[in-house]
Design an enzyme around this catalytic site. Structure first.
Site, PDB file in Angstrom:
ATOM      1  CG  ASP A 184       0.732   0.635  -1.553  1.00  0.00           C
ATOM      2  OD1 ASP A 184       1.958   0.377  -1.592  1.00  0.00           O
ATOM      3  OD2 ASP A 184      -0.064  -0.046  -0.885  1.00  0.00           O
ATOM      4  CE  LYS A 240      -3.187   3.479  -4.951  1.00  0.00           C
ATOM      5  NZ  LYS A 240      -3.511   3.670  -3.549  1.00  0.00           N
TER       6      LYS A 240
END
Ligand code: SF4
Length: 241
Positions: free
Chosen positions: A167, A148
């Site tokens: 997320d 991420k």
């Protein structure tokens, strides 16, 4: 007594949501439906950008590491003083852990985060000439930087789409919209990479994150205020008066 018109809320309450598998099979991933969702996101969030304040790839890397389990607002309150005290990887690598811990304390998990950002600084100096690398394979070798974080830095700072940032908002809303059914960020990222055009990988995440903060909230999505509502048949739909 005059007949009453059923409210939208009442009408919605009577609907029995289809099981997830059936919803997927109903054409959720059809290219024209995906395109309609992307168009709706463009209309609602034409200017969506990363909400973490930064002035360089290095600052965004650190801010993203600090954003784990923390709001961007809180991170933005912490980073100005952190970067004033330790503006470069060289300076941060020389900082003591107690110094860093006290500066990042309010972001939560501060001991691990202090170790990560100090480790990231040292790694950049020892292996990347003090510069943030520009490939996902290199970025994920940096302490505290998983996929991420790597995708955030690549997309925002270098305009490179090697993956999709997933997320908590992207995970939740992709599932609600029927774009993915995985239950981990890794699985959802792979699903999104299959169905989204690559030139939308970066903007999609920014837009969905804004959508998650403003409209499609975790507990009570504001479906009455959502321009994607006609395309959404999530069981989580909630109608507010
Ligand atoms: S209709 Fe509701 S659940 Fe569906 S995307 Fe919009 S806010 Fe989220």
């Amino acid at each position: 007594m005059p007949a009453t018109t059923p409210t939208r809320k009442a009408a919605s309450a009577k609907k029995t949501p289809l099981p997830a598998k059936a919803r997927m099979q109903r054409g959720d991933l059809a290219p024209d439906r995906v395109a309609a969702i992307l168009k709706g996101l463009d209309e609602a969030y034409p200017e969506a950008v990363c909400a973490l304040n930064h002035h360089s790839p290095w600052e965004l890397l650190v801010a993203t590491i600090l954003s784990a389990q923390c709001t961007d607002v809180r991170v933005n309150m912490v980073t100005p003083e952190l970067f004033r005290r330790f503006p470069t990887p060289e300076a941060m690598a020389k900082a003591t852990l107690p110094q860093l811990e006290s500066l990042v304390k309010t972001t939560g998990f501060f001991r691990n985060k202090a170790k990560s950002i100090q480790g990231a600084a040292s790694k950049l100096i020892s292996e990347f000439d003090g510069e943030v690398p520009q490939t996902l394979a290199e970025l994920i070798t940096i302490p505290g930087a998983a996929r991420k974080t790597a995708n955030v830095v690549l997309g925002v700072c270098f305009g490179k789409a090697e993956g999709v940032v997933v997320d908590t908002h992207v995970l939740r809303i992709s599932r609600r919209l029927g774009l993915a059914k995985g239950d981990t960020p890794q699985k959802v990222e792979q699903e999104l990479m299959q169905i989204l055009p690559q030139d939308r990988w970066i903007s999609f995440s920014h837009q969905i994150i804004h959508h998650g903060r403003k409209v499609c909230e975790a507990r009570k999505p504001k479906c009455h205020n959502c321009n994607l509502e006609p395309l959404c048949h999530s069981k989580d739909k909630t109608w507010h008066s």
